[in-house]
Write an enzyme that holds these catalytic residues in place. Structure first.
Site, mmCIF file in Angstrom:
data_model
loop_
_atom_site.group_PDB
_atom_site.id
_atom_site.type_symbol
_atom_site.label_atom_id
_atom_site.label_comp_id
_atom_site.label_asym_id
_atom_site.label_seq_id
_atom_site.Cartn_x
_atom_site.Cartn_y
_atom_site.Cartn_z
ATOM 1 N N MET A 30 0.938 -1.412 0.099
ATOM 2 C CA MET A 30 0.233 -0.007 -0.040
ATOM 3 C C MET A 30 0.866 1.116 0.004
ATOM 4 O O MET A 30 0.416 2.454 0.423
ATOM 5 C CB MET A 30 -0.923 -0.217 1.261
ATOM 6 C CG MET A 30 -2.008 -1.134 1.235
ATOM 7 S SD MET A 30 -3.508 -0.955 2.074
ATOM 8 C CE MET A 30 -2.778 -0.665 3.715
ATOM 9 N N LEU A 33 6.789 3.243 1.542
ATOM 10 C CA LEU A 33 7.724 1.975 1.722
ATOM 11 C C LEU A 33 8.606 2.178 2.916
ATOM 12 O O LEU A 33 9.124 3.350 3.101
ATOM 13 C CB LEU A 33 8.347 1.550 0.407
ATOM 14 C CG LEU A 33 7.517 1.339 -0.855
ATOM 15 C CD1 LEU A 33 8.520 1.239 -2.089
ATOM 16 C CD2 LEU A 33 6.569 0.308 -0.637
ATOM 17 N N HIS A 37 9.121 -3.528 3.421
ATOM 18 C CA HIS A 37 8.718 -3.608 2.009
ATOM 19 C C HIS A 37 10.051 -3.970 1.453
ATOM 20 O O HIS A 37 9.942 -4.950 0.173
ATOM 21 C CB HIS A 37 8.227 -2.378 1.301
ATOM 22 C CG HIS A 37 6.971 -2.015 2.454
ATOM 23 N ND1 HIS A 37 6.589 -0.888 2.832
ATOM 24 C CD2 HIS A 37 5.816 -2.447 2.329
ATOM 25 C CE1 HIS A 37 5.365 -0.860 3.360
ATOM 26 N NE2 HIS A 37 4.734 -1.580 2.981
ATOM 27 N N GLY A 147 4.994 -10.497 3.481
ATOM 28 C CA GLY A 147 5.728 -10.319 4.875
ATOM 29 C C GLY A 147 5.027 -11.064 5.986
ATOM 30 O O GLY A 147 3.662 -11.122 6.185
ATOM 31 N N SER A 185 6.354 -0.569 10.280
ATOM 32 C CA SER A 185 4.804 -0.529 9.498
ATOM 33 C C SER A 185 4.619 0.958 9.066
ATOM 34 O O SER A 185 5.206 1.814 9.692
ATOM 35 C CB SER A 185 3.872 -0.925 10.789
ATOM 36 O OG SER A 185 2.400 -0.426 10.095
ATOM 37 N N ARG A 187 2.198 2.260 9.340
ATOM 38 C CA ARG A 187 1.364 2.939 10.462
ATOM 39 C C ARG A 187 2.125 3.573 11.780
ATOM 40 O O ARG A 187 1.637 4.336 12.455
ATOM 41 C CB ARG A 187 0.332 2.123 10.924
ATOM 42 C CG ARG A 187 -0.724 1.742 9.630
ATOM 43 C CD ARG A 187 -1.907 1.393 10.431
ATOM 44 N NE ARG A 187 -3.202 1.250 9.510
ATOM 45 C CZ ARG A 187 -3.609 0.291 8.762
ATOM 46 N NH1 ARG A 187 -2.876 -0.942 8.835
ATOM 47 N NH2 ARG A 187 -4.641 0.576 8.094
HETATM 48 P P1 AMP Z 1 1.345 -2.920 3.524
HETATM 49 O O1 AMP Z 1 2.011 -1.931 2.825
HETATM 50 O O2 AMP Z 1 1.262 -2.677 4.719
HETATM 51 O O3 AMP Z 1 0.171 -3.576 2.854
HETATM 52 O O4 AMP Z 1 2.430 -4.333 3.300
HETATM 53 C C1 AMP Z 1 2.787 -4.572 1.984
HETATM 54 C C2 AMP Z 1 3.658 -6.044 2.231
HETATM 55 O O5 AMP Z 1 4.791 -5.744 3.293
HETATM 56 C C3 AMP Z 1 2.707 -7.305 3.157
HETATM 57 O O6 AMP Z 1 3.153 -8.313 2.327
HETATM 58 C C4 AMP Z 1 3.264 -7.001 4.568
HETATM 59 O O7 AMP Z 1 3.107 -8.149 5.181
HETATM 60 C C5 AMP Z 1 4.625 -6.482 4.181
HETATM 61 N N1 AMP Z 1 5.380 -5.932 5.559
HETATM 62 C C6 AMP Z 1 4.788 -4.803 6.210
HETATM 63 N N2 AMP Z 1 5.549 -4.696 7.210
HETATM 64 C C7 AMP Z 1 6.654 -5.459 7.199
HETATM 65 C C8 AMP Z 1 7.763 -5.612 7.724
HETATM 66 N N3 AMP Z 1 7.766 -5.009 9.197
HETATM 67 N N4 AMP Z 1 8.576 -6.606 7.619
HETATM 68 C C9 AMP Z 1 8.529 -7.515 6.440
HETATM 69 N N5 AMP Z 1 7.154 -7.439 5.934
HETATM 70 C C10 AMP Z 1 6.429 -6.315 6.009
#
Ligand code: AMP
Length: 296
Positions: A30, A33, A37, A147, A185, A187
């Site tokens: 989303m 980054l 990511h 992740g 994150s 967030r």
């Molecule tokens: P998001 O942008 O939050 O939807 O995350 C996109 C991808 O990045 C998803 O597969 C998440 O699980 C992964 N992800 C988010 N935070 C982390 C992290 N701290 N370590 C590894 N992968 C992550």
């Protein structure tokens, strides 16, 4: 960096790659980054010939009271970081492109979405499964990297990939953390400096629970109590759930069996920010005599 904004152009690009026998790695995100990511992009870059990252803040996985509008966005920064990590293409569709007028279809899983995140965020996993199906059909990757950070999501995606015969190699990569253990994150930008520091306790709780498992504790109630006690040591934390569950099914027997893989899962609030984290552990195959519980 090549930026693709329509499903049709994305499919044509992928078909071209396939014609030249290029293995396509895909990292759905989303955006906004961070190192988490980027570690997925680097992993895909090592295993594949070309890496495609999608950046799409998916409205259907947010409830009306959640942070869809305020979710952090910075496309130019993302583009720079993704390129540095080895991404060659960003799929960057608009909401209208993904959900045109008169859009009607939802992908929904019945069992694995029932508890924990699925219970607290009804319709969240419908949104995730639907958008990931659409992204898989747009990008048509050989491998997709997700992740570990979003544990229940990994189970949902693996099951959906199997049930709907996508035939994609779904890989789960480890959680990347800040120096105090806080899982990275997008967030985390919502957290004050003080809360960011205090959030380190989540990983401490997970590690203490993992230690208890390594030392032979296999009773669910005891393990949950250890995890929750550590989290409660920071009064600002409000626990949403904190539990040890079977890592394949998320079921919660009274006792875990020798050799069983379990997930230590946490969701909690610090102020208004909701944080999730987890780790996988294995119940020792020979539980030590003192701790061995007859319940198994
Ligand atoms: P998001 O942008 O939050 O939807 O995350 C996109 C991808 O990045 C998803 O597969 C998440 O699980 C992964 N992800 C988010 N935070 C982390 C992290 N701290 N370590 C590894 N992968 C992550």
């Amino acid at each position: 960096m090549k930026i693709i904004k329509t499903v049709q152009e994305m499919q044509e690009f992928s078909a071209n790659m396939k014609r030249s026998n290029k293995k396509i790695g895909f990292v759905p995100t989303m955006g906004f980054l961070h190192e988490g990511h980027l570690s997925l992009i680097k992993f895909a870059d090592e295993k594949c010939d070309i890496v495609i990252t999608s950046i799409f803040v998916n409205p259907t996985q947010f409830a009306p009271n959640e942070d869809f509008e305020s979710y952090p966005r910075d496309f130019e920064r993302d583009e720079r970081l993704a390129a540095k990590a080895g991404c060659e293409v960003i799929f960057y569709p608009s909401v209208r492109e993904m959900y045109p007028k008169n859009y009607q279809t939802t992908v929904s899983l019945s069992k694995v979405t029932q508890k924990f995140e699925g219970e607290r965020r009804p319709s969240h996993f419908n949104g995730v499964a639907t958008v990931v199906s659409k992204l898989f059909n747009a990008v048509r990757p050989d491998m997709a990297v997700f992740g570990q950070k979003d544990f229940q999501q990994t189970l949902v995606i693996k099951k959906m990939n199997e049930d709907l015969n996508f035939g994609i190699d779904v890989v789960i990569a480890p959680t990347i953390r800040e120096s105090n253990g806080l899982a990275m994150s997008s967030r985390n930008t919502y957290l004050s400096e003080e809360h960011r520091e205090k959030a380190g306790i989540i990983f401490v709780g997970i590690e203490e629970t993992r230690n208890a498992i390594d030392q032979g504790e296999n009773e669910r109630k005891v393990l949950n109590a250890i995890l929750q006690r550590v989290l409660r040591s920071v009064p600002e934390i409000r626990i949403d759930y904190a539990a040890v569950v079977d890592a394949d099914t998320m079921e919660e027997p009274e006792y875990y069996l020798p050799g069983e893989k379990v997930a230590i899962i946490v969701a909690c609030y610090l102020g208004k920010t909701r944080l999730i984290d987890n780790a996988i552990a294995t119940i020792p195959s020979r539980l030590n005599e003192d701790n061995f519980k007859e319940g198994i």
